[in-house]
Structures are given as C-alpha cells and as structure tokens.
Design a protein around this motif. Sequence first.
Motif, PDB file in Angstrom:
ATOM      1  N   GLY A  66      30.637  33.154  58.646  1.00 15.33           N
ATOM      2  CA  GLY A  66      29.664  33.933  57.886  1.00 15.33           C
ATOM      3  C   GLY A  66      28.249  33.391  57.949  1.00 15.33           C
ATOM      4  O   GLY A  66      27.453  33.608  57.042  1.00 15.33           O
ATOM      5  N   ILE A  67      27.919  32.712  59.049  1.00 15.31           N
ATOM      6  CA  ILE A  67      26.606  32.068  59.197  1.00 15.31           C
ATOM      7  C   ILE A  67      25.886  32.670  60.405  1.00 15.31           C
ATOM      8  O   ILE A  67      26.502  32.945  61.427  1.00 15.31           O
ATOM      9  CB  ILE A  67      26.761  30.546  59.414  1.00 15.31           C
ATOM     10  CG1 ILE A  67      27.552  29.916  58.273  1.00 15.31           C
ATOM     11  CG2 ILE A  67      25.405  29.873  59.577  1.00 15.31           C
ATOM     12  CD1 ILE A  67      27.980  28.486  58.550  1.00 15.31           C
ATOM     13  N   PRO A  97      27.309  32.422  53.776  1.00 20.16           N
ATOM     14  CA  PRO A  97      28.294  32.974  52.846  1.00 20.16           C
ATOM     15  C   PRO A  97      27.955  32.609  51.399  1.00 20.16           C
ATOM     16  O   PRO A  97      27.284  31.601  51.150  1.00 20.16           O
ATOM     17  CB  PRO A  97      29.608  32.335  53.299  1.00 20.16           C
ATOM     18  CG  PRO A  97      29.223  31.121  54.040  1.00 20.16           C
ATOM     19  CD  PRO A  97      27.863  31.370  54.617  1.00 20.16           C
ATOM     20  N   PRO A  98      28.425  33.418  50.450  1.00 21.32           N
ATOM     21  CA  PRO A  98      28.214  33.085  49.035  1.00 21.32           C
ATOM     22  C   PRO A  98      28.791  31.710  48.719  1.00 21.32           C
ATOM     23  O   PRO A  98      29.790  31.293  49.302  1.00 21.32           O
ATOM     24  CB  PRO A  98      28.999  34.178  48.290  1.00 21.32           C
ATOM     25  CG  PRO A  98      29.211  35.271  49.282  1.00 21.32           C
ATOM     26  CD  PRO A  98      29.202  34.635  50.643  1.00 21.32           C
ATOM     27  N   GLY A  99      28.118  30.992  47.835  1.00 19.52           N
ATOM     28  CA  GLY A  99      28.575  29.663  47.442  1.00 19.52           C
ATOM     29  C   GLY A  99      28.016  28.543  48.306  1.00 19.52           C
ATOM     30  O   GLY A  99      28.297  27.376  48.041  1.00 19.52           O
ATOM     31  N   SER A 100      27.230  28.880  49.327  1.00 17.43           N
ATOM     32  CA  SER A 100      26.629  27.848  50.185  1.00 17.43           C
ATOM     33  C   SER A 100      25.575  27.086  49.398  1.00 17.43           C
ATOM     34  O   SER A 100      24.867  27.654  48.569  1.00 17.43           O
ATOM     35  CB  SER A 100      25.964  28.478  51.404  1.00 17.43           C
ATOM     36  OG  SER A 100      26.891  29.177  52.185  1.00 17.43           O
ATOM     37  N   LEU A 128      24.692  23.751  53.478  1.00 22.43           N
ATOM     38  CA  LEU A 128      26.003  23.134  53.546  1.00 22.43           C
ATOM     39  C   LEU A 128      26.989  24.222  53.150  1.00 22.43           C
ATOM     40  O   LEU A 128      26.902  24.782  52.059  1.00 22.43           O
ATOM     41  CB  LEU A 128      26.113  21.940  52.605  1.00 22.43           C
ATOM     42  CG  LEU A 128      27.476  21.253  52.571  1.00 22.43           C
ATOM     43  CD1 LEU A 128      27.801  20.639  53.939  1.00 22.43           C
ATOM     44  CD2 LEU A 128      27.500  20.181  51.488  1.00 22.43           C
ATOM     45  N   VAL A 129      27.899  24.531  54.076  1.00 27.38           N
ATOM     46  CA  VAL A 129      28.827  25.640  53.890  1.00 27.38           C
ATOM     47  C   VAL A 129      30.253  25.090  53.899  1.00 27.38           C
ATOM     48  O   VAL A 129      30.635  24.374  54.824  1.00 27.38           O
ATOM     49  CB  VAL A 129      28.659  26.673  55.026  1.00 27.38           C
ATOM     50  CG1 VAL A 129      29.666  27.794  54.899  1.00 27.38           C
ATOM     51  CG2 VAL A 129      27.229  27.216  55.040  1.00 27.38           C
ATOM     52  N   GLY A 132      37.033  27.025  54.629  1.00 27.57           N
ATOM     53  CA  GLY A 132      38.416  26.559  54.610  1.00 27.57           C
ATOM     54  C   GLY A 132      38.463  25.142  54.076  1.00 27.57           C
ATOM     55  O   GLY A 132      37.882  24.833  53.044  1.00 27.57           O
ATOM     56  N   ARG A 133      39.102  24.239  54.833  1.00 26.22           N
ATOM     57  CA  ARG A 133      39.199  22.835  54.431  1.00 26.22           C
ATOM     58  C   ARG A 133      38.016  21.999  54.902  1.00 26.22           C
ATOM     59  O   ARG A 133      37.883  20.833  54.528  1.00 26.22           O
ATOM     60  CB  ARG A 133      40.499  22.240  54.978  1.00 26.22           C
ATOM     61  CG  ARG A 133      41.739  22.885  54.346  1.00 26.22           C
ATOM     62  CD  ARG A 133      43.032  22.326  54.884  1.00 26.22           C
ATOM     63  NE  ARG A 133      43.072  20.875  54.721  1.00 26.22           N
ATOM     64  CZ  ARG A 133      43.768  20.065  55.507  1.00 26.22           C
ATOM     65  NH1 ARG A 133      44.482  20.547  56.488  1.00 26.22           N
ATOM     66  NH2 ARG A 133      43.766  18.766  55.296  1.00 26.22           N
ATOM     67  N   GLY A 134      37.140  22.568  55.740  1.00 28.72           N
ATOM     68  CA  GLY A 134      36.041  21.803  56.321  1.00 28.72           C
ATOM     69  C   GLY A 134      34.680  22.207  55.813  1.00 28.72           C
ATOM     70  O   GLY A 134      34.537  23.049  54.917  1.00 28.72           O
ATOM     71  N   PHE A 135      33.666  21.599  56.413  1.00 30.90           N
ATOM     72  CA  PHE A 135      32.279  21.865  56.052  1.00 30.90           C
ATOM     73  C   PHE A 135      31.449  22.072  57.312  1.00 30.90           C
ATOM     74  O   PHE A 135      31.734  21.476  58.353  1.00 30.90           O
ATOM     75  CB  PHE A 135      31.662  20.677  55.292  1.00 30.90           C
ATOM     76  CG  PHE A 135      32.186  20.508  53.905  1.00 30.90           C
ATOM     77  CD1 PHE A 135      31.628  21.210  52.845  1.00 30.90           C
ATOM     78  CD2 PHE A 135      33.222  19.634  53.652  1.00 30.90           C
ATOM     79  CE1 PHE A 135      32.102  21.049  51.555  1.00 30.90           C
ATOM     80  CE2 PHE A 135      33.706  19.452  52.373  1.00 30.90           C
ATOM     81  CZ  PHE A 135      33.142  20.168  51.321  1.00 30.90           C
ATOM     82  N   ILE A 136      30.408  22.874  57.175  1.00 33.19           N
ATOM     83  CA  ILE A 136      29.408  23.021  58.227  1.00 33.19           C
ATOM     84  C   ILE A 136      28.062  22.732  57.587  1.00 33.19           C
ATOM     85  O   ILE A 136      27.709  23.337  56.574  1.00 33.19           O
ATOM     86  CB  ILE A 136      29.413  24.437  58.838  1.00 33.19           C
ATOM     87  CG1 ILE A 136      30.783  24.734  59.452  1.00 33.19           C
ATOM     88  CG2 ILE A 136      28.303  24.578  59.880  1.00 33.19           C
ATOM     89  CD1 ILE A 136      30.953  26.152  59.936  1.00 33.19           C
ATOM     90  N   SER A 137      27.333  21.795  58.161  1.00 30.86           N
ATOM     91  CA  SER A 137      25.990  21.464  57.685  1.00 30.86           C
ATOM     92  C   SER A 137      25.016  21.844  58.788  1.00 30.86           C
ATOM     93  O   SER A 137      25.201  21.458  59.944  1.00 30.86           O
ATOM     94  CB  SER A 137      25.888  19.965  57.380  1.00 30.86           C
ATOM     95  OG  SER A 137      24.562  19.632  57.021  1.00 30.86           O
TER      96      SER A 137
END
Length: 172
Positions: A66-67, A97-100, A128-129, A132-137
């Motif tokens: 969603g980025i 995405p919402p919550g980022s 910072l998104v 799932g179980r991970g993160f994307i910065s």
Amino acid sequence: FLPEDVAKVDRLVKQSGLLLLLFPEWYNEKVLQEVAFIDDNTRSFWTPLTGGGNTQAVNALLKPHGIEIGDAVISGELRIDHYSLQLSSGVPLVRLPPGSEVSYGRNFTVLTRKRSRPATVDPAAWALVRSGRGFISLLGDSECLENLTNPCFTFLFDTIEALLPPKTPTLT
C-alpha cells in the motif's frame, strides 16, 4: 523487478518479519529534459538518460504494502523526533497505508523548470509502515547516505536498533 522477486519480498516482509529499509531516488522526465547541458569536450548538447532511480520498479515492489512514491523532486529539512535530516533531491511518499508513522517536510521546495518553488503541501518524506509481521522504513532521499558524518546514519542505525527484536542474554 520480476514478479517472483516482488512476491518473495512481500512474503519475507509480511510472513517472516523482514525489516526493509528503502532510500528511493527521484525520476522525472521533465526535470531530466530541463537539466540538459552543452558538453565542453564534445561541444554537443547532452540530455541525461536517467536521474536518480527506477521509481516504477520501486513502486511495483511497494504496491503490495500500500505504498507509492511520487515523481516530484523535493528538497528541504526534515525533522523526525530529535533528528534533523537534509533532503537535497528526494521524492515524496504519495501513498501510505492507514496507521503508518509519517514525518512531513516543512518549507520544502519542488524542482521544476530549472528552478525551485515552494511546495504547496508539506510532502511526506519519511514513513515507517507495519506490513504483516515486518516493517518498511522509507526515507525519500539516498543522498544523505553519501557522507558518514551525516545525521542520517545515526537515524538509520537507531531505526534498525529500535525495530530489531530484543537480544536474549545468554549465560556463558
């Protein structure tokens, strides 16, 4: 990226908890045409073939999360908590995405037609998104990584340390 590559990164982030750090670069056809120059050695007119990075490929990689990054070229100072980062020729983050967790540049400029103009909206320049179980910065400019004394490295290392699982002490 091949579709298999995108699917694998998606799976690694969402299912295996991968921490993906991206510093995408800009790509803008109009800006490339406008920065054409006369080469003194060949005495011919040169238009750069590329500038920055492959935003289409980066967007394909980020789409399952969603980025999306934009095609504007932005610059300015970005403040994230106590960090002050200078973006010289970065990209805005145009879809998250919402919550980022997001930091917006203030008083940024946008490069157009060989000159800068003030941005009409404060662009998202770091996010910072959780996916799932991970993160994307994402930080919208890799130029800050070109100098080891830049505060960008402290921010990068602190981000990694904050997102890694805590170390379990071992008895020896």
